[in-house]
Design a protein around this motif. Structure first.
Motif, PDB file in Angstrom:
ATOM      1  N   LEU A 251      71.984  79.126 106.422  1.00  0.00           N
ATOM      2  CA  LEU A 251      72.280  79.700 106.788  1.00  0.00           C
ATOM      3  C   LEU A 251      71.099  80.050 108.053  1.00  0.00           C
ATOM      4  O   LEU A 251      72.366  80.826 109.220  1.00  0.00           O
ATOM      5  N   TYR A 426      72.751  89.169 107.642  1.00  0.00           N
ATOM      6  CA  TYR A 426      71.720  90.592 107.448  1.00  0.00           C
ATOM      7  C   TYR A 426      70.551  89.569 107.267  1.00  0.00           C
ATOM      8  O   TYR A 426      70.766  87.885 107.103  1.00  0.00           O
ATOM      9  N   ARG A 435      70.931  86.188 105.812  1.00  0.00           N
ATOM     10  CA  ARG A 435      71.795  85.996 104.804  1.00  0.00           C
ATOM     11  C   ARG A 435      73.112  86.298 105.126  1.00  0.00           C
ATOM     12  O   ARG A 435      73.278  87.026 106.243  1.00  0.00           O
ATOM     13  N   LEU A 436      73.998  86.674 104.072  1.00  0.00           N
ATOM     14  CA  LEU A 436      75.299  86.931 104.231  1.00  0.00           C
ATOM     15  C   LEU A 436      75.686  87.469 103.157  1.00  0.00           C
ATOM     16  O   LEU A 436      75.017  87.125 101.789  1.00  0.00           O
ATOM     17  N   GLU A 442      77.703  95.750  97.745  1.00  0.00           N
ATOM     18  CA  GLU A 442      75.610  95.626  98.113  1.00  0.00           C
ATOM     19  C   GLU A 442      75.150  96.249  99.104  1.00  0.00           C
ATOM     20  O   GLU A 442      75.768  96.606 100.547  1.00  0.00           O
ATOM     21  N   SER A 532      76.540  73.932  98.974  1.00  0.00           N
ATOM     22  CA  SER A 532      77.277  75.015  98.285  1.00  0.00           C
ATOM     23  C   SER A 532      78.353  75.755  99.653  1.00  0.00           C
ATOM     24  O   SER A 532      77.968  75.223 100.558  1.00  0.00           O
ATOM     25  N   ARG A 534      76.786  77.419 101.809  1.00  0.00           N
ATOM     26  CA  ARG A 534      76.140  77.785 103.023  1.00  0.00           C
ATOM     27  C   ARG A 534      75.101  76.779 103.508  1.00  0.00           C
ATOM     28  O   ARG A 534      73.716  77.314 103.962  1.00  0.00           O
ATOM     29  N   TRP A 535      74.599  76.245 102.346  1.00  0.00           N
ATOM     30  CA  TRP A 535      74.098  74.933 102.915  1.00  0.00           C
ATOM     31  C   TRP A 535      73.948  73.164 103.159  1.00  0.00           C
ATOM     32  O   TRP A 535      75.107  73.276 101.889  1.00  0.00           O
TER      33      TRP A 535
ATOM     34  N   SER B 181      70.191  88.403  96.115  1.00  0.00           N
ATOM     35  CA  SER B 181      70.663  88.247  97.653  1.00  0.00           C
ATOM     36  C   SER B 181      69.504  86.475  97.811  1.00  0.00           C
ATOM     37  O   SER B 181      70.008  86.345  98.852  1.00  0.00           O
ATOM     38  N   ALA B 184      72.349  84.530  95.863  1.00  0.00           N
ATOM     39  CA  ALA B 184      73.749  84.781  96.411  1.00  0.00           C
ATOM     40  C   ALA B 184      73.613  84.671  97.980  1.00  0.00           C
ATOM     41  O   ALA B 184      74.058  83.629  98.496  1.00  0.00           O
ATOM     42  N   GLY B 185      73.063  85.416  99.216  1.00  0.00           N
ATOM     43  CA  GLY B 185      73.068  85.419  99.360  1.00  0.00           C
ATOM     44  C   GLY B 185      72.681  84.239 100.865  1.00  0.00           C
ATOM     45  O   GLY B 185      72.922  84.193 101.964  1.00  0.00           O
ATOM     46  N   ALA B 186      72.087  83.199  99.734  1.00  0.00           N
ATOM     47  CA  ALA B 186      71.536  82.451 100.723  1.00  0.00           C
ATOM     48  C   ALA B 186      72.462  81.319 100.646  1.00  0.00           C
ATOM     49  O   ALA B 186      71.836  80.045 100.759  1.00  0.00           O
ATOM     50  N   GLY B 187      72.569  80.575  99.255  1.00  0.00           N
ATOM     51  CA  GLY B 187      73.312  80.117  98.665  1.00  0.00           C
ATOM     52  C   GLY B 187      72.448  79.056  97.730  1.00  0.00           C
ATOM     53  O   GLY B 187      72.739  77.645  97.713  1.00  0.00           O
TER      54      GLY B 187
END
Lengths: 566, 194
Positions: A251, A426, A435-436, A442, A532, A534-535, B181, B184-187
């Motif tokens: 990300l 964020y 990150r997302l 959250e 995924s 996101r990467w 996070s 999930a947040g970084a996948g």
């Protein structure tokens, strides 16, 4: 920018931003001859750069230091590589990792012993270390454990590795971060921005990666020798070229496209202008058509050997393979013998192919026309400090009209809907990783980064409604400092049609890998393999020449797999 | 080891945001510190002192804010806006003033201090140790001088303690990390090794 040549027709047919700047399409971009790796290799070859390995001091455990110098017409750069013995349990591509198989810096000049000593205490620490004004980039890589072991064993037994085994991975090492200017104390971009060898984008970083590729080969050959000094052999050049450098991109790179609108405009505009130049040609000479057809065939080989376990990308590749069947059929017709043949072909793709296929062809039509389009590479950079200052004397009427012209697409989005407003970009305190998050699930909203131009312009438009046209932006911003960020952006993009992504970047269905794919295609990456949403894993420089052979080979031709590799 | 200008700029933006400023003003803080450090003045120190003094957890109050006044000067293209105004850390105004100057220079003074600002740099002699007070500003135009502080390509070594303050403030922009996070947040969540 150079004027289009006289045998081109009057006006260029440019694809509008509303067509190009959509995430689904950007997430299907392919490398082209304007991609930055290819720009770099063309320059190194044309300017006859000389390469050397002044130091290779690596022990039998694979620990030590090596240096790779690249000497150009005016200056020398040196990749300093530190090889480490990394326990398997510490090997991670995540930015939160703290140890790697190898760490690197690109040094501006030829390092002294003292420089290497200083860097040996800092480069292996990566983010936790400090580098200086003499260093231009900082990066690290991990081995593909399986392929590295297989290749070193083959070589130690005097054998070449199987191409099919290489194909499954494509690289011996993959970089997990390549940090550029100013990060962790390295030199500011201003120091080298005017150097002709770095004109364009990301040239120092990509020079680092290209030299890392050689280091990875040297390491595998070294370890093969350690295993069996008597029988070990080096890689055959044709086999060796099959190894690229892998890369894992997460990300961290996604916000880049949103944060650098002037630069993104320059990239997209460069490619779109090149496409426009070729579309405006009245006829295509037989040798140009032949070259194009040859590369279509070789791109099909590339698509067929493109592996991913990611369902969405898998179906996109299947679509691309089907697209090639249609392309092969249409190329049997007289489509390229008509007037404005390339324009006809592009229009045909828009009606018949998936985005993957459309963008593949858009990149491929540039290939036969280097002499007409390669100069666009020089325009594909931007000094964003030029456009930082807000023009507060601009009347409100002007900013309203810019918003109407460039952001009308935001009318379609209702940010009161949970799905439209679903995400928060964020930065996590852990190694400052972007990150997302999920806004409604959250507690991350207080940390939101300004990465939603669509929502922010909608808010701006609302607050501007009651302001008289004759008032100024300065007065408005005194009352509304919360809009200062988006007003700066709107002014900046006002004369750059490709600066803004015309999609909602905080929507529940937004795929960060589309942003990553766009950026990496401009680098020149291939074999996108999302892990995924996101990467993504990619391969860089696969097929490209090595420093010891670049003077004898054509790097542009090698950007596609050889024809006999079907 | 020293800091790059790009690095201090990025940190200053985060620190200003961490202190509660709107993003657009925080970006100006980055511009200001970069400009001051590049022109031989201690921008990181000035910003750190100012933010430390005025940080607000919920919503920034821009009263006597040199950055907000600087934005007004830059936006209206008129340095006269600063005449008689009262601000904290007047040094932070210099880059905005440089933005709007033509071929002349401007002498900005407060209390017993004065600096001369022109488009390409500043002259500052005997700046008193900055304090926690607000200062009433006076400005007059003057001739350009060649006697400006020399340009720098790195942040001054003296910035170090102030960088630490900026770091603390910047930290407020980072979300605390949780295992959820992280995955999930970084996948992530897949095996990296192959």
């Amino acid at each position: 920018m150079r004027e289009p040549d006289k045998h081109l027709s009057q006006s260029l047919k440019m694809r509008p931003a509303s067509q190009v700047m959509r995430l689904k399409r950007m997430g299907s971009f392919h490398q082209s001859r304007l991609s930055f790796m290819r720009v770099l290799l063309r320059r190194l070859k044309k300017e006859n750069w000389q390469f050397d390995r002044p130091i290779f001091d690596v022990d039998d455990n694979g620990v030590g230091v090596a240096t790779y110098s690249a000497k150009g017409p005016e200056r020398t750069y040196t990749l300093i590589a530190f090889a480490h013995d990394l326990p398997a349990e510490l090997r991670s591509d995540r930015v939160i990792a703290e140890a790697w198989d190898a760490t690197f810096t690109l040094f501006d000049g030829e390092p002294t012993k003292a420089d290497i000593e200083r860097l040996s205490k800092n480069v292996p620490l990566q983010e936790a270390g400090r580098v200086s004004e003499k260093e231009i980039s900082l990066s690290r890589a991990n081995r593909s454990v399986r392929l590295f072991k297989y290749v070193s064993e083959c070589l130690s037994n005097g054998q070449q590795p199987d191409i099919s085994e290489i194909e499954k991975v494509g690289y011996l090492m993959r970089t997990t971060a390549v940090y550029g200017s100013a990060k962790f104390g390295s030199c500011d971009r201003q120091k080298w921005a005017d150097r002709p060898e770095f004109s364009g984008s990301f040239q120092p970083e990509l020079l680092s990666v290209w030299l890392i590729r050689t280091f990875a080969i040297d390491m595998v050959e070294h370890m093969a020798k350690v295993m069996n000094r008597e029988s070990a052999v080096a890689l055959d050049p044709d086999v060796r070229r099959q190894f690229g450098v892998g890369n894992s991109t997460g990300l961290g790179m996604a916000p880049f496209l949103i944060n650098h609108p002037a630069l993104i405009h320059a990239w997209i505009n460069g490619r779109e202008t090149a496409i426009g130049i070729v579309r405006s040609l009245e006829t295509a000479e037989p040798q140009k058509i032949a070259k194009f057809k040859n590369l279509v065939e070789r791109s099909e080989i590339n698509a067929a050997s493109w592996y991913t376990g990611h369902e969405l990308q898998k179906s996109k590749i299947e679509g691309l393979c089907k697209d090639f069947e249609k392309i092969n059929s249409v190329l049997k017709t007289d489509i390229l013998n008509q007037d404005y043949p390339w324009n006809s072909l592009i229009e045909w793709t828009e009606n018949n192919l998936s985005f993957e296929g459309q963008e593949q062809i858009a990149s491929l039509i540039l290939e036969p026309y280097g002499e007409l389009v390669d100069h666009m590479a020089e325009t594909m950079c931007a000094d964003e400090s030029d456009s930082f200052r807000i023009n507060g004397t601009m009347p409100i009427s002007t900013i309203k009209s810019i918003l109407k012209n460039l952001y009308e697409w935001t009318d379609q989005i209702n940010f009161d809907e949970t799905t439209a407003n679903a995400r928060v970009w964020y930065v996590s305190e852990e190694k400052l990783e972007p990150r997302l998050g999920e806004r409604h699930e959250e507690p991350v909203e207080p940390y939101e980064q300004p990465l939603s131009p669509a929502r922010d312009t909608v808010r701006l438009i609302e607050d501007l409604q009651n302001w008289a046209d004759t008032e100024t932006v300065a007065t408005f911003l005194m009352k509304h400092p919360e809009h200062r960020h988006i007003v700066r952006r709107v002014q900046l993009v006002s004369n750059k049609q490709y600066a803004e992504i015309c999609d909602n970047t905080i929507c529940s269905t937004m795929l960060p890998i589309d942003l990553l794919r766009c950026k990496l295609s401009f680098f020149g990456a291939t074999k996108f393999d999302p892990r995924s949403d996101r990467w993504v894993r990619i391969t860089m420089y696969q097929g490209a020449p090595f420093p010891d052979e670049i003077s004898a080979l054509d790097p542009d031709d090698l950007a596609y797999p050889p024809q006999d590799s079907k | 080891m020293s800091w790059s200008l790009g690095e201090i700029r990025a940190l200053s933006v985060k620190a200003a945001r961490g202190a509660g400023m709107d993003w657009g003003i925080a970006e100006e803080a980055g511009f200001v510190v970069n400009w001051l450090e590049a022109h031989g003045l201690q921008g990181a120190k000035s910003l750190a002192q100012y933010l430390y003094k005025v940080q607000k957890p919920n919503g920034f109050e821009y009263e006597h804010c040199p950055l907000k006044l600087g934005c007004l000067i830059s936006d209206t293209n008129d340095w006269n806006e600063l005449q008689g105004k009262t601000v904290h850390e007047p040094l932070l105004l210099a880059p905005f003033i440089a933005n709007v100057l033509g071929d002349e220079s401007l002498i900005l003074s407060w209390d017993n201090n004065s600096i001369t600002i022109q488009k390409n740099g500043v002259t500052a002699k005997n700046l008193n140790a900055l304090d926690t007070q607000q200062h009433v500003l006076k400005a007059i135009l003057s001739e350009n001088t060649s006697d400006i502080l020399s340009n720098k390509t790195r942040v001054s070594e003296e910035a170090e303690p102030h960088v630490a303050i900026l770091n603390t403030l910047a930290h407020k922009t980072y979300a605390p990390s949780t295992e959820a996070s992280r995955l999930a947040g970084a996948g992530a969540g897949l095996n990296d090794n192959d």
